[in-house]
Design an enzyme around this catalytic site. Sequence first.
Site: not given
Ligand code: ARG
Length: 465
Positions: A29, A116, A161-162, A283, A289, A291, A296, A323, A328, A331
């Site tokens: 990660s 964790n 309205t509408h 454009s 144009k 835009n 948008e 956990y 993971q 994120k």
């Molecule tokens: N990279 C992990 C996450 O984003 C960190 C925690 C990992 N913990 C584990 N016991 N593998 O969640």
Amino acid sequence: MSKEQDTSKLWGGRFSEATDAFVQRFTASVSFDRRMATEDIAGSLAHAQMLHTVGILDAAELADIEKGLAQIQQEIDDDSFAWSIELEDVHMNIESRLTALIGATGKKLHTGRSRNDQVATDIRLYLRKSIDIIAAELTRLQRGVIELAQDNNETIMPGFTHLQTAQPVVFGHHLLAWNEMLERDYGRLMDCRARMNQSPLGAAALAGTTYPIDREQTAAALGFDKPTENSLDSVSDRDFAIEFCAFAAQLMTHLSRISEELILWTSAQFNFIVLPDRFCTGSSIMPQKKNPDVPELVRGKVARVNGHLVALLTLMKSQPLAYNKDNQEDKEPLFDTIDTVFDSLRAFADMIPAIQPNTAVMREAALRGFSTATDLADYLVGRGLAFRDAHEVVGKAVAHGVESGKDLAEMTLETLQAFCPQIEADVFDVLTLSGSVAARNHLGGTAPQQVSAAAGRAAARLDAR
Ligand code: ARG
């Protein structure tokens, strides 16, 4: 900086063969969680200082860890830190580098904690920082909306309205309706912040730790209101990410509604406002144009934010405590939501104050479409008719106006009296646009003096933040 980092696994003891190369990439990660490096270091500092307070690290060890982490922060800031995919995530990259820099003491940092609780702490810190930045940008946008409203408390436009002409309103009143939407979004953001600002550090892997840790100390050092209550919940909870994304989806939905109105209003058919060229594009084929790309695109970005909310809800659905590696996956949706919300707010905060209303066109549009028909009905009620009867009379007058191409205010007194003899010359006071808006003179109404007062209250609320 030393190039040779120790790449042997921090959990290598139990294993007899190396991780499969693809699995290494698949499970890593670091490419996205390195964004939390500063928060990871802050968490480690608070943890190390607490370990010293309770007698687990001596003063020299703490000093080494502090020095090492400071250098790592420096390397990250000047982009010389050698991130390694073999070290999986931001936490192990930093810990491994610490040991390379300060030797065996680095290996003591992880005493009494787990990745964790570490990752749960990092995300909360990162999100809290992001919330504060987003709150400031939202406030900047609201400030612009409110100032434009104050400047346009007498600018008459048709209210819809509408999407059909309904009654005249002032442009400032419409803008303050946007501000109310944004004000509720701000409240939701603050609710989210208040609920998330608790420290999971010390939950360790899931059950707590055998060391005599002081969770109050780390919570205070990291600016949390207090430590979380339950170690299992601490490492498994991602409600705060969902809650933030729910705030974001609601905010983006509001921005999409505002976008839609801006897009309509800049069209040749409405022509209510001009957006400065710097917020528009042309454009490649049609020379005429201009835009409204910014609104948008913001309207389009709701799609990904709504998607991220659903992704996080689905990620957490049916997950057993505590956990799981699934987490993971929290994120990337969260980070992209933060980025998208900030960029959208920034674009709007820059653009809204630059809106130029075409006041004559707005006024002309309000004159068409029988926008004062309700005022005529209310006038007849004042002359003793029941509202339903008045409604019927005015409906007939409007039908005549559609046929003859005349607005109510353009008809002669005799014509109007043919529909109802109670009508007298003073009717023309209520058929004017300014008379119509001025008559809605109560809290929340569109009378210019009410709009001005409402803008003042809205600005005072921002000042009190
Ligand atoms: N990279 C992990 C996450 O984003 C960190 C925690 C990992 N913990 C584990 N016991 N593998 O969640």
